[in-house]
Design a protein around this motif. Structure first.
Motif, PDB file in Angstrom:
ATOM      1  N   GLN A 126       0.831  -1.200   0.000  1.00 36.95           N
ATOM      2  CA  GLN A 126       0.000   0.000   0.000  1.00 36.95           C
ATOM      3  C   GLN A 126       0.870   1.257   0.000  1.00 36.95           C
ATOM      4  O   GLN A 126       0.607   2.213  -0.737  1.00 36.95           O
ATOM      5  N   VAL A 127       1.901   1.265   0.829  1.00 41.18           N
ATOM      6  CA  VAL A 127       2.797   2.417   0.889  1.00 41.18           C
ATOM      7  C   VAL A 127       3.515   2.598  -0.444  1.00 41.18           C
ATOM      8  O   VAL A 127       3.630   3.721  -0.960  1.00 41.18           O
ATOM      9  N   ALA A 128       4.003   1.510  -1.022  1.00 40.98           N
ATOM     10  CA  ALA A 128       4.693   1.589  -2.309  1.00 40.98           C
ATOM     11  C   ALA A 128       3.766   2.101  -3.403  1.00 40.98           C
ATOM     12  O   ALA A 128       4.170   2.892  -4.263  1.00 40.98           O
ATOM     13  N   ALA A 129       2.511   1.648  -3.371  1.00 37.52           N
ATOM     14  CA  ALA A 129       1.544   2.099  -4.378  1.00 37.52           C
ATOM     15  C   ALA A 129       1.263   3.589  -4.238  1.00 37.52           C
ATOM     16  O   ALA A 129       1.148   4.310  -5.236  1.00 37.52           O
ATOM     17  N   LEU A 130       1.153   4.067  -2.997  1.00 37.24           N
ATOM     18  CA  LEU A 130       0.928   5.497  -2.765  1.00 37.24           C
ATOM     19  C   LEU A 130       2.104   6.326  -3.267  1.00 37.24           C
ATOM     20  O   LEU A 130       1.922   7.385  -3.878  1.00 37.24           O
ATOM     21  N   ARG A 131       3.318   5.845  -3.026  1.00 38.90           N
ATOM     22  CA  ARG A 131       4.500   6.563  -3.495  1.00 38.90           C
ATOM     23  C   ARG A 131       4.539   6.603  -5.018  1.00 38.90           C
ATOM     24  O   ARG A 131       4.857   7.633  -5.620  1.00 38.90           O
ATOM     25  N   ALA A 132       4.216   5.469  -5.654  1.00 36.49           N
ATOM     26  CA  ALA A 132       4.212   5.422  -7.115  1.00 36.49           C
ATOM     27  C   ALA A 132       3.168   6.376  -7.684  1.00 36.49           C
ATOM     28  O   ALA A 132       3.411   7.068  -8.676  1.00 36.49           O
ATOM     29  N   GLU A 133       2.006   6.432  -7.034  1.00 41.87           N
ATOM     30  CA  GLU A 133       0.939   7.323  -7.486  1.00 41.87           C
ATOM     31  C   GLU A 133       1.361   8.777  -7.335  1.00 41.87           C
ATOM     32  O   GLU A 133       1.099   9.611  -8.208  1.00 41.87           O
ATOM     33  N   SER A 134       2.043   9.090  -6.233  1.00 47.31           N
ATOM     34  CA  SER A 134       2.512  10.447  -6.011  1.00 47.31           C
ATOM     35  C   SER A 134       3.557  10.838  -7.049  1.00 47.31           C
ATOM     36  O   SER A 134       3.544  11.953  -7.585  1.00 47.31           O
ATOM     37  N   THR A 135       4.460   9.925  -7.354  1.00 50.21           N
ATOM     38  CA  THR A 135       5.492  10.181  -8.356  1.00 50.21           C
ATOM     39  C   THR A 135       4.872  10.409  -9.727  1.00 50.21           C
ATOM     40  O   THR A 135       5.253  11.314 -10.474  1.00 50.21           O
ATOM     41  N   ALA A 136       3.889   9.574 -10.063  1.00 48.67           N
ATOM     42  CA  ALA A 136       3.212   9.722 -11.351  1.00 48.67           C
ATOM     43  C   ALA A 136       2.481  11.060 -11.424  1.00 48.67           C
ATOM     44  O   ALA A 136       2.457  11.712 -12.470  1.00 48.67           O
ATOM     45  N   GLY A 137       1.888  11.472 -10.306  1.00 44.91           N
ATOM     46  CA  GLY A 137       1.187  12.747 -10.275  1.00 44.91           C
ATOM     47  C   GLY A 137       2.126  13.915 -10.502  1.00 44.91           C
ATOM     48  O   GLY A 137       1.810  14.862 -11.238  1.00 44.91           O
ATOM     49  N   ARG A 138       3.316  13.866  -9.892  1.00 40.22           N
ATOM     50  CA  ARG A 138       4.292  14.939 -10.085  1.00 40.22           C
ATOM     51  C   ARG A 138       4.793  14.973 -11.517  1.00 40.22           C
ATOM     52  O   ARG A 138       4.992  16.038 -12.101  1.00 40.22           O
ATOM     53  N   ALA A 139       4.975  13.787 -12.117  1.00 40.84           N
ATOM     54  CA  ALA A 139       5.442  13.719 -13.503  1.00 40.84           C
ATOM     55  C   ALA A 139       4.402  14.311 -14.447  1.00 40.84           C
ATOM     56  O   ALA A 139       4.727  15.030 -15.391  1.00 40.84           O
ATOM     57  N   THR A 140       3.125  14.036 -14.175  1.00 39.72           N
ATOM     58  CA  THR A 140       2.054  14.576 -15.015  1.00 39.72           C
ATOM     59  C   THR A 140       1.997  16.102 -14.893  1.00 39.72           C
ATOM     60  O   THR A 140       1.825  16.823 -15.873  1.00 39.72           O
ATOM     61  N   VAL A 154     -10.271  -5.443  -3.423  1.00 38.75           N
ATOM     62  CA  VAL A 154     -10.914  -4.304  -2.783  1.00 38.75           C
ATOM     63  C   VAL A 154      -9.898  -3.541  -1.927  1.00 38.75           C
ATOM     64  O   VAL A 154      -9.027  -4.141  -1.288  1.00 38.75           O
ATOM     65  N   TYR A 155      -9.980  -2.199  -1.962  1.00 36.73           N
ATOM     66  CA  TYR A 155      -9.076  -1.299  -1.254  1.00 36.73           C
ATOM     67  C   TYR A 155      -7.629  -1.406  -1.735  1.00 36.73           C
ATOM     68  O   TYR A 155      -6.708  -0.965  -1.038  1.00 36.73           O
ATOM     69  N   GLU A 156      -7.421  -1.980  -2.907  1.00 37.52           N
ATOM     70  CA  GLU A 156      -6.082  -2.082  -3.477  1.00 37.52           C
ATOM     71  C   GLU A 156      -5.990  -1.202  -4.729  1.00 37.52           C
ATOM     72  O   GLU A 156      -6.710  -1.433  -5.694  1.00 37.52           O
ATOM     73  N   PRO A 157      -5.112  -0.214  -4.741  1.00 38.12           N
ATOM     74  CA  PRO A 157      -4.935   0.597  -5.951  1.00 38.12           C
ATOM     75  C   PRO A 157      -4.203  -0.202  -7.012  1.00 38.12           C
ATOM     76  O   PRO A 157      -3.666  -1.286  -6.747  1.00 38.12           O
ATOM     77  N   ALA A 158      -4.160   0.335  -8.215  1.00 47.19           N
ATOM     78  CA  ALA A 158      -3.518  -0.384  -9.321  1.00 47.19           C
ATOM     79  C   ALA A 158      -2.071  -0.740  -8.996  1.00 47.19           C
ATOM     80  O   ALA A 158      -1.593  -1.831  -9.349  1.00 47.19           O
ATOM     81  N   GLY A 159      -1.362   0.145  -8.294  1.00 44.74           N
ATOM     82  CA  GLY A 159       0.038  -0.097  -7.986  1.00 44.74           C
ATOM     83  C   GLY A 159       0.282  -1.220  -6.997  1.00 44.74           C
ATOM     84  O   GLY A 159       1.435  -1.647  -6.814  1.00 44.74           O
ATOM     85  N   PHE A 160      -0.757  -1.729  -6.366  1.00 44.79           N
ATOM     86  CA  PHE A 160      -0.587  -2.822  -5.403  1.00 44.79           C
ATOM     87  C   PHE A 160       0.032  -4.043  -6.075  1.00 44.79           C
ATOM     88  O   PHE A 160       0.777  -4.799  -5.449  1.00 44.79           O
ATOM     89  N   MET A 161      -0.278  -4.244  -7.361  1.00 42.40           N
ATOM     90  CA  MET A 161       0.216  -5.418  -8.086  1.00 42.40           C
ATOM     91  C   MET A 161       1.415  -5.080  -8.972  1.00 42.40           C
ATOM     92  O   MET A 161       1.749  -5.836  -9.888  1.00 42.40           O
ATOM     93  N   ASP A 162       2.094  -3.979  -8.690  1.00 41.43           N
ATOM     94  CA  ASP A 162       3.226  -3.561  -9.521  1.00 41.43           C
ATOM     95  C   ASP A 162       4.352  -4.592  -9.619  1.00 41.43           C
ATOM     96  O   ASP A 162       4.961  -4.727 -10.685  1.00 41.43           O
ATOM     97  N   PRO A 163       4.730  -5.311  -8.553  1.00 38.42           N
ATOM     98  CA  PRO A 163       5.795  -6.318  -8.720  1.00 38.42           C
ATOM     99  C   PRO A 163       5.445  -7.357  -9.787  1.00 38.42           C
ATOM    100  O   PRO A 163       6.305  -7.723 -10.604  1.00 38.42           O
ATOM    101  N   LEU A 164       4.206  -7.796  -9.808  1.00 44.49           N
ATOM    102  CA  LEU A 164       3.793  -8.748 -10.825  1.00 44.49           C
ATOM    103  C   LEU A 164       3.755  -8.083 -12.198  1.00 44.49           C
ATOM    104  O   LEU A 164       4.147  -8.684 -13.205  1.00 44.49           O
ATOM    105  N   ARG A 165       3.287  -6.845 -12.238  1.00 41.37           N
ATOM    106  CA  ARG A 165       3.264  -6.123 -13.523  1.00 41.37           C
ATOM    107  C   ARG A 165       4.659  -6.028 -14.127  1.00 41.37           C
ATOM    108  O   ARG A 165       4.860  -6.335 -15.318  1.00 41.37           O
TER     109      ARG A 165
END
Length: 265
Positions: free
Chosen positions: A32-46, A82-93
């Motif tokens: 969850q923490v990793a997904a939030l960080r990835a989302e924040s990074t993506a937001g700054r890049a956008t 449920v309650y999992e953002p897209a980035g939750f599965m990033d290692p598998l992605r």
């Protein structure tokens, strides 16, 4: 793969179960923490003008590193729980992208709190927008219920061909009706959507359902009649996503030459 095949694992001792539950909770927190960080990074890049992609499409027949396949790699749709953002599965992605698959995430789901039909509609909309048909779903928990609805209610569109579902409560979650939130209460076996999905047996032969020997959240309810059911010697609902046994099953499933994704147009 034989649809009737079922692999089982013996329950571990009580002490191992307790330790596994703790590790499972820790894995979920870390993701969850990793997904939030990835989302924040993506937001700054956008905001800075970069257009980050959540889907990667290698050249047909070409895997990362330049190796080639005799058939095009499957187009894979990742659907979290449920309650999992897209980035939750990033290692598998990242693992699947490294093997040459086009991987589609669905950020439109947010934290996946909507109803199963609404969530399925969001995924269907993304696939239509990308011009993808015949995709393969790899799903976690609630994502497997969404995936089955895509295979049944949207069968005429042919958006999804097959699915590998991990920790999905196909038979309902044990304590769901007593859960504190509406999204969690929707998983009890008596819920109308769960009942409707259970009655549709045609799609089951195209599903592989993988569960843990001990799942503290849903129990042993991952079994799906007519599907290939696999139980791994893992304790936990979340950390099974990183289990080597699961990763091997995912790769075998996607290596099936009949499971290549198709792109419209």
């Amino acid at each position: 793969m034989d649809a009737a095949m079922r692999t089982t694992a013996m329950p571990p001792p009580a002490l191992a179960v307790a330790g596994g539950v703790v590790l499972d909770a820790w894995y979920a927190l870390v993701r969850q923490v990793a997904a939030l960080r990835a989302e924040s990074t993506a937001g700054r890049a956008t905001a800075a003008g970069s257009t980050g992609e959540l889907t990667i499409a290698p050249a047909p027949g070409t895997a990362a590193g330049g190796s080639t396949h005799t058939t095009a790699p499957a187009v894979v749709v990742l659907i979290p729980g449920v309650y999992e953002p897209a980035g939750f599965m990033d290692p598998l992605r990242r693992r699947l992208e490294g093997r040459g698959h086009r991987v589609i995430a669905v950020p439109e789901l947010g934290y996946n709190r909507r109803t199963i039909p609404d969530s399925a509609a969001a995924v269907a909309g993304r696939l239509r927008a990308l011009g993808v048909r015949g995709a393969v779903v790899v799903a976690h928990s609630k994502g497997g219920l969404i995936g089955k609805l895509l295979m049944t209610a949207y069968a005429d569109e042919g958006l999804v061909r097959r699915m590998l579902a991990v920790s999905t409560p196909f038979e309902g979650a044990r304590y769901s009706r007593y859960a504190p939130t509406r999204p969690l209460r929707s998983f009890h076996a008596g819920h109308p959507v769960m009942g409707s999905l259970a009655k549709n047996l045609e799609a089951n032969a195209r599903i592989v359902s993988v569960g843990a020997v001990v799942d503290p959240l849903i129990g042993r309810a991952t079994r799906l009649d007519g599907a290939r059911n696999v139980v791994l010697p893992v304790v936990g609902h979340f950390r099974i996503l990183a289990d080597p046994g699961l990763l091997a099953i995912v790769e075998d499933f996607l290596a099936d030459p009949g499971e290549t994704g198709e792109q419209a147009g």
